[in-house]
Enzyme design. Structure first.
Site, mmCIF file in Angstrom:
data_model
loop_
_atom_site.group_PDB
_atom_site.id
_atom_site.type_symbol
_atom_site.label_atom_id
_atom_site.label_comp_id
_atom_site.label_asym_id
_atom_site.label_seq_id
_atom_site.Cartn_x
_atom_site.Cartn_y
_atom_site.Cartn_z
ATOM 1 N N GLU A 105 -11.341 0.269 -3.477
ATOM 2 C CA GLU A 105 -10.662 0.704 -2.248
ATOM 3 C C GLU A 105 -9.416 1.516 -2.580
ATOM 4 O O GLU A 105 -9.097 1.740 -3.750
ATOM 5 C CB GLU A 105 -10.271 -0.520 -1.400
ATOM 6 C CG GLU A 105 -9.342 -1.472 -2.118
ATOM 7 C CD GLU A 105 -9.109 -2.783 -1.370
ATOM 8 O OE1 GLU A 105 -9.806 -3.050 -0.376
ATOM 9 O OE2 GLU A 105 -8.229 -3.550 -1.801
ATOM 10 N N ASP A 110 0.824 -1.218 0.000
ATOM 11 C CA ASP A 110 0.000 0.000 0.000
ATOM 12 C C ASP A 110 0.855 1.263 0.000
ATOM 13 O O ASP A 110 0.630 2.178 0.819
ATOM 14 C CB ASP A 110 -0.931 0.019 1.234
ATOM 15 C CG ASP A 110 -1.716 -1.271 1.400
ATOM 16 O OD1 ASP A 110 -2.179 -1.808 0.388
ATOM 17 O OD2 ASP A 110 -1.841 -1.750 2.549
#
Ligand code: 6LW
Length: 512
Positions: A178, A16
């Protein structure tokens, strides 16, 4: 001669990624889950060579990981720079609360958390030119609220919401929209998201609008990055963030995995999700394209990147300083007194407690990520266990249910070297051998498929001592969002150890 760089740019469990630029300096953060300190922060001047400068969350008041389940804790952070301040926003899924911290310097100190009245995960900040600050995140976990990307404006001083939270895009129809980031590029608002789930179907898509709340027009060329259903050695590419460098070119950082080749197929990755880099080009219609039509490789053209000489890998930590270097982590919040680099200068001292590596707790453990498939790791341990089940050694650790260790222990009235393997509900001490001394070198050689353990007396000959499959510590087997750690640890296996375990050095030699 075109210059090349290698992917991943930050290897090992570093998922991420989020990036920001300050002049010709770049800063990048990644998720850290149940590990402490949280959110490692890296610096680079060329987007390729990254050096960790610290962590954003270094105090328990910023990061409470008490009883945090493995692979909960810190999810997907975003880093942004605005008016001389760095902001890092994230979710602690241990309490399911979103917050941000700020700092004048990336090395810290970082502020106490500013808590948000904001559900969901993957919060991101966008500072618009007109002074508005947007908070964008992944929602759909409340009641029957639809899955998707939600947004509101906030007061960046207080963290208070200034507008209602609104669903702004549900993505292109793949699962799990997301990891959003909002940008303003050439007068348009671009919303970059991940979809497909953070596994083999992962992808990146983008939409744009002339209004920050939409309606968003989906790029007809979506997805702009995916390796789903390919034979690439890099898989699961997704969860990206964009940065524009000084010469005007655009780049993306994103996560990907490298499954280790397994005989007769099957896909297993044990190093975790890693940070990759690719150029971003723009179509004549103003849509971005990542890499080669959404594909990337382990060797990429560096284009106009001002490539610097690679910083050499530091092979050995002698524990000579009065603090641990930033590659080291604890499991959850460490208990004061469980570890020290000052008690015995030049050594890392661990005081084993009742907590074991099988517990969802904080054992006396200091570990670092495995960042290379092939590497040789060893340590010199000094330990004189005298009480049944006292133990200290070296673990190859994925989570509390999946780990291997080679250790010095006291079993049935004798000091012994042991090799234990724990795979889910199965565990076994596979090998045990009497050992006279109190100083011992413990080590593991890793290749693509096996961890091969060995031990020796400080000046003695190396003795092979069993092995374990890498694939049994992989995400496909063990689950979760993290990757393998090499850890130094001590435990009394249910009661405190009477004596400390001291580690003189830890060596990690990569064979790339
Ligand atoms: C993260 C989500 C994701 O919150 O994985 O890859 C989750 N994307 O955006 C945990 O890292």
């Amino acid at each position: 001669m075109p210059q090349h760089y290698s992917n991943p740019v930050i290897s090992g469990f570093h998922p991420d990624p989020s990036i920001c630029r300050v002049g010709s300096d770049y800063y990048l953060v990644t998720s850290s889950f149940e590990y402490f300190p949280g959110v490692p922060i890296f610096h680079s001047r060329d987007l390729v060579n990254w050096r960790q400068v610290g962590h954003c969350l270094t105090r328990q008041s910023q990061l409470n990981l008490e009883e945090c389940k493995s692979s909960l804790g810190i999810f997907a952070p975003t880093i942004r720079y605005h008016k001389s301040r760095f902001y890092m926003i994230t979710t602690n899924t241990n309490s399911f609360r979103n917050f941000y911290v700020w700092a004048d310097q990336p090395e810290g100190p970082w502020s106490e958390p500013i808590w948000l009245d904001w559900p969901g995960i993957d919060p991101s900040l966008f500072f618009d030119e007109d002074g508005h600050v947007y908070l964008t995140g992944t929602g759909g976990f409340l009641g029957d609220e639809p899955l998707g990307i939600y947004q509101a404006e906030i007061d960046i001083e207080t963290g208070l919401l200034l507008t209602e939270r609104r669903l702004i895009w549900s993505g292109t129809g793949a699962k799990a929209p997301e990891g959003p980031h909002l940008y303003r590029i050439q007068g348009m608002y671009y919303l970059l998201i991940a979809e497909g789930g953070t596994e083999y179907g992962h992808l990146v898509s983008i939409a744009r609008s002339d209004n920050p709340y939409g309606p968003f027009e989906s790029n007809p060329g979506n997805p702009i990055l995916t390796h789903r259903s390919t034979n690439s050695t890099i898989q699961a590419t997704g969860h990206a963030d964009f940065v524009q460098i000084e010469d005007g070119s655009w780049w993306a950082v994103f996560l990907g995995i490298r499954p280790a080749p397994v005989l007769f197929g099957g896909q297993h990755h044990h190093l975790g999700r890693e940070t990759f880099l690719a150029p971003v080009t723009w179509t004549s219609e103003g849509w971005p394209v990542i890499g080669d039509e959404g594909r990337v490789s382990d060797k990429m053209d560096a284009g106009t990147l001002p490539l610097e000489i690679q910083t050499p890998w530091v092979d050995k930590d002698d524990f000579e300083t009065n603090h641990l270097s930033s590659c080291w982590n604890f499991l959850r919040n460490p208990r004061e007194g469980d570890w020290s680099v000052e008690e015995r200068p030049g050594w890392l001292t661990l005081r084993g407690t009742e907590t074991t590596l099988n517990d969802v707790g904080s054992p006396a453990f200091v570990g670092r990520r495995q960042q290379h498939f092939r590497c040789a790791v060893s340590t010199l341990l000094s330990f004189e266990p005298l009480q049944e089940a006292e133990e200290a050694g070296l673990t190859v650790y994925m989570n509390e249910r999946f780990h291997y260790e080679i250790a010095l222990s006291y079993l049935s009235g004798k000091r012994k070297v042991i090799l234990r393997r724990r795979i889910g509900s199965l565990w076994k001490v596979e090998l045990e051998e009497e050992y006279e001394g109190s100083d011992i070198i413990l080590g593991v050689d890793a290749d693509l498929s096996q961890y091969s353990f060995f031990y020796s007396s400080p000046n003695g000959e190396r003795k092979p001592f069993g092995s374990g499959e890498c694939s049994l510590l992989s995400t496909e087997v063990a689950g979760g969002f993290t990757g393998v750690y090499f850890g130094l640890y001590s435990t009394g296996n249910g009661r405190p150890c009477n004596i400390p375990a001291a580690f003189d050095w830890f060596e990690y030699i990569p064979e790339c």
